[in-house]
Motif scaffolding. Structure first.
Motif, short mmCIF file in Angstrom:
data_model
loop_
_atom_site.label_atom_id
_atom_site.label_comp_id
_atom_site.label_asym_id
_atom_site.label_seq_id
_atom_site.Cartn_x
_atom_site.Cartn_y
_atom_site.Cartn_z
N ALA A 172 0.84 -1.21 0.00
CA ALA A 172 0.00 0.00 0.00
C ALA A 172 0.87 1.25 0.00
CB ALA A 172 -0.92 -0.01 1.23
N LEU A 173 0.42 2.30 -0.69
CA LEU A 173 1.12 3.58 -0.71
C LEU A 173 0.76 4.32 0.57
CD1 LEU A 173 0.20 4.62 -4.38
CD2 LEU A 173 2.19 3.30 -3.60
N LEU A 174 1.76 4.62 1.39
CA LEU A 174 1.52 5.29 2.67
C LEU A 174 1.96 6.75 2.60
CD1 LEU A 174 2.87 2.49 5.06
CD2 LEU A 174 0.58 2.76 4.09
N ARG A 175 1.52 7.52 3.61
CA ARG A 175 1.95 8.92 3.69
C ARG A 175 3.36 9.05 4.27
NH1 ARG A 175 -3.35 12.13 6.12
NH2 ARG A 175 -4.76 11.62 4.41
N SER A 176 3.83 7.98 4.86
CA SER A 176 5.02 8.08 5.71
C SER A 176 6.34 7.73 5.05
CB SER A 176 4.82 7.15 6.93
OG SER A 176 4.51 5.84 6.49
N GLY A 177 6.35 7.51 3.73
CA GLY A 177 7.58 7.00 3.11
C GLY A 177 8.48 8.01 2.41
N ALA A 178 8.14 9.30 2.45
CA ALA A 178 8.92 10.29 1.69
C ALA A 178 10.27 10.57 2.35
CB ALA A 178 8.13 11.59 1.56
N PRO A 230 -12.07 10.12 -9.14
CA PRO A 230 -11.04 9.51 -8.30
C PRO A 230 -9.99 8.82 -9.15
CG PRO A 230 -13.14 8.34 -8.07
CD PRO A 230 -13.41 9.55 -8.92
N ARG A 231 -8.73 8.93 -8.75
CA ARG A 231 -7.60 8.46 -9.58
C ARG A 231 -7.23 7.02 -9.27
NH1 ARG A 231 -8.73 11.91 -13.43
NH2 ARG A 231 -8.09 14.05 -13.01
N ILE A 232 -8.23 6.14 -9.34
CA ILE A 232 -8.02 4.71 -9.04
C ILE A 232 -6.95 4.10 -9.97
CG2 ILE A 232 -9.13 2.43 -9.17
CD1 ILE A 232 -10.04 3.86 -6.72
N ALA A 233 -7.08 4.33 -11.26
CA ALA A 233 -6.15 3.71 -12.22
C ALA A 233 -4.72 4.20 -11.98
CB ALA A 233 -6.58 4.02 -13.66
N GLN A 234 -4.59 5.48 -11.63
CA GLN A 234 -3.26 6.06 -11.42
C GLN A 234 -2.64 5.52 -10.12
OE1 GLN A 234 -6.07 7.77 -12.33
NE2 GLN A 234 -5.43 8.02 -14.45
N GLY A 235 -3.45 5.39 -9.07
CA GLY A 235 -2.96 4.82 -7.81
C GLY A 235 -2.52 3.38 -7.98
N LEU A 236 -3.32 2.60 -8.73
CA LEU A 236 -2.97 1.19 -8.97
C LEU A 236 -1.67 1.10 -9.78
CD1 LEU A 236 -6.40 -0.48 -9.83
CD2 LEU A 236 -4.85 -1.08 -7.96
N TRP A 237 -1.53 1.96 -10.76
CA TRP A 237 -0.32 1.97 -11.61
C TRP A 237 0.92 2.23 -10.75
CZ3 TRP A 237 3.85 4.78 -13.15
CH2 TRP A 237 4.42 4.49 -14.38
N LEU A 238 0.83 3.24 -9.88
CA LEU A 238 1.98 3.59 -9.02
C LEU A 238 2.30 2.44 -8.06
CD1 LEU A 238 1.06 7.29 -8.21
CD2 LEU A 238 3.03 6.52 -9.56
N GLN A 239 1.26 1.83 -7.50
CA GLN A 239 1.46 0.72 -6.55
C GLN A 239 2.10 -0.47 -7.25
OE1 GLN A 239 0.52 -2.97 -5.87
NE2 GLN A 239 -1.55 -2.18 -6.05
N ARG A 240 1.60 -0.82 -8.44
CA ARG A 240 2.10 -2.01 -9.14
C ARG A 240 3.55 -1.84 -9.56
NH1 ARG A 240 -3.63 -2.78 -12.21
NH2 ARG A 240 -4.57 -4.10 -10.60
N ARG A 241 3.93 -0.62 -9.93
CA ARG A 241 5.32 -0.40 -10.37
C ARG A 241 6.25 -0.09 -9.20
NH1 ARG A 241 5.14 0.51 -16.57
NH2 ARG A 241 3.02 -0.24 -16.77
N GLY A 242 5.68 0.13 -8.03
CA GLY A 242 6.51 0.42 -6.87
C GLY A 242 7.29 1.71 -7.01
N LEU A 243 6.72 2.70 -7.73
CA LEU A 243 7.47 3.92 -8.01
C LEU A 243 7.29 5.00 -6.94
CD1 LEU A 243 7.10 4.44 -11.87
CD2 LEU A 243 9.17 3.91 -10.56
N ALA A 244 6.15 5.01 -6.27
CA ALA A 244 5.89 6.09 -5.31
C ALA A 244 6.36 5.68 -3.92
CB ALA A 244 4.40 6.42 -5.28
N SER A 245 7.08 6.57 -3.26
CA SER A 245 7.55 6.29 -1.90
C SER A 245 6.52 6.72 -0.86
CB SER A 245 8.88 6.99 -1.64
OG SER A 245 8.79 8.36 -1.97
#
Ligand SMILES: [Mg+2]
Length: 351
Positions: A172-178, A230-245
Motif C-alpha cells: 500500500a502507498l503510505l503517507r510516511s515513506g517520503a 477519483p484516480r483509481i487507475a493512477q494509484g494502482l499503476w503507481l502501486q504495481r510499479r513500486g514507483l511512489a515512496s
C-alpha cells in the motif's frame, strides 16, 4: 410480512422496505466483480480477498450543509461526490475497490416521488433515486458493487460511505515513506473544484430553482466540483510499479495535504509555484488551498522515471522533499521573486 426488525427494535415501514428492495435490485447489477462473494440480502456481506492481499477500509460522512447543500447540488452530484471521496482514499493507497457500503439518513420527502424541499423539483422520481443514479454510475465505472448499507428517516440528510479495497500485502502507498532528495508529483490539475464551487455559489444566488439548473455552457466549468474523478487507475499503476515512496489524495487542498505528508514522513518540502498545474479556470490560491480536487500527491526517488501521464491523466513534478529543520517551515513556496513559507489553509467546506 409487513416489516423487518431492525437492530433498534423498530419495525420498518412499507415505504422504507420498498426503497431497500429497489436499492438491492439496482446494486445487484454491479456485483459480479472480484472480491465480493455475497452482497446485499443476508445479515452480512462476504468479502474474499485473495491470498497475499490485505484489506484497505475507509469511511466518509457527507452531511447536508457541510459537505453538500440540498439547495445547491443536484442529487446525482451529491451521490457521485459521496462515493468519489471514498474511492479517492482507496486510490491514494494504491488499492483496488472491492465493495461499497452506504448508510443514508434522509428526510421523508427525499424518499418519495412527489417530494422535494423548498420547491425542489425532482420530476417523477424521488430525490434518493437520483442520488443513487449518480452514486451507482461512478460505482459501475470503477467496478465497485454496492454490497450493503442501512436506511433511516432523519431530519438532516446524511450519507455515510464505507469503501473496502484490496492491495498486495505490504504494498500500500503510505503517507510516511517520503525521504529528503525525492521529488514531488501531482496528477491532473489543481484548483478546478474550488473554482467550480465558487461559480456554483454564484449560480445558486441568481437562480430561483432549488437547486439551480446547470446551463450547458457551464457544465465543463462545474464538473471538477460536481463530478470529481477519483484516480483509481493512477494509484494502482503507481502501486504495481513500486514507483511512489509516499502518496495521499488531495481532499483538503495542496497546502494542507502536503503538510500531512511531511508530518507523517518527518520531512519538509519545497513547491515550485511556476510548475503547478493550475486548472485553467482557477487562481493560484485555489490551486494551493482549494479542496476536493481528489488528485494524487506523491513522492518518488529522483532516479525514478515517471511518464508524462498515467492512464490519460497528466503527471507533473511540482517540487522536492528536503530535510525537516527545527524552526523552519514544513513547506516553502518558491516563486521567481522569493521563497516563502506556505501555510496550511485547510478547506472549510461550507462552514
Ligand atoms: Mg485521503
Amino acid at each position: 410480512v409487513r416489516g423487518t426488525q431492525t437492530h433498534s427494535g423498530k419495525t420498518r415501514g412499507d415505504g422504507e422496505l420498498a426503497l431497500l428492495s429497489e436499492i438491492r435490485a439496482r446494486a445487484v447489477r454491479g456485483s459480479r466483480h472480484g472480491g465480493l462473494r455475497l452482497g446485499i440480502g443476508d445479515d452480512c456481506a462476504l468479502l474474499a480477498p485473495r491470498r497475499g492481499e490485505e484489506l484497505a477500509v475507509t469511511t466518509d460522512l457527507s452531511i447536508d450543509g457541510r459537505h453538500f447543500r440540498l439547495d445547491w447540488h443536484q442529487p446525482e452530484a451529491i451521490g457521485h461526490r459521496a462515493l468519489a471521496r471514498g474511492l479517492s482514499d482507496l486510490a491514494a493507497m494504491g488499492a483496488r475497490p472491492v465493495a461499497a457500503f452506504l448508510s443514508l439518513g434522509l428526510p421523508r420527502e427525499l424518499t418519495t416521488a412527489s417530494g422535494g424541499r423548498g420547491g425542489q423539483r425532482t420530476g417523477s422520481r424521488a430525490w434518493v433515486q437520483r442520488f443513487l443514479d449518480g452514486l451507482l454510475a461512478l460505482a459501475e465505472a470503477h467496478q465497485t458493487p454496492l454490497a450493503g448499507g442501512d436506511l433511516a428517516e432523519s431530519s438532516l440528510a446524511v450519507a455515510d460511505i464505507v469503501l473496502v479495497g484490496v492491495v498486495p500485502r505490504g504494498r500500500a502507498l503510505l503517507r510516511s515513506g517520503a525521504q529528503p532528495g525525492e521529488l514531488l508529483y501531482v496528477t491532473g490539475a489543481l484548483g478546478g473544484a474550488a473554482a467550480g464551487l465558487a461559480r456554483l455559489a454564484e449560480l445558486a444566488g441568481l437562480d430561483r430553482s432549488n437547486p439551480p439548473r446547470i446551463p450547458k455552457k457551464l457544465e465543463a466549468l462545474l464538473a471538477p466540483h460536481l463530478y470529481p474523478q477519483p484516480r483509481i487507475a493512477q494509484g494502482l499503476w503507481l502501486q504495481r510499479r513500486g514507483l511512489a515512496s509516499a502518496a495521499l489524495d488531495l481532499s483538503d487542498g495542496l497546502s494542507t495535504d502536503l503538510a500531512h505528508l511531511c508530518a507523517e514522513s518527518g520531512v519538509a518540502a519545497e513547491v515550485d509555484a511556476s510548475a503547478l498545474p493550475i486548472h485553467p479556470t482557477a487562481t493560484l490560491a485555489q490551486a494551493l488551498d482549494g479542496g476536493e480536487d481528489y488528485e494524487l500527491l506523491f513522492t518518488a526517488p529522483a532516479t525514478a522515471r515517471l511518464p508524462r501521464s498515467i492512464a490519460g491523466v497528466a503527471v507533473t513534478k511540482i517540487g522536492r522533499i528536503v530535510k525537516a529543520r527545527r524552526g523552519q517551515p514544513a513547506i516553502t513556496l518558491i516563486t521567481e521573486q522569493a521563497a516563502q513559507p506556505l501555510k496550511a489553509r485547510g478547506w472549510e467546506h461550507f462552514s
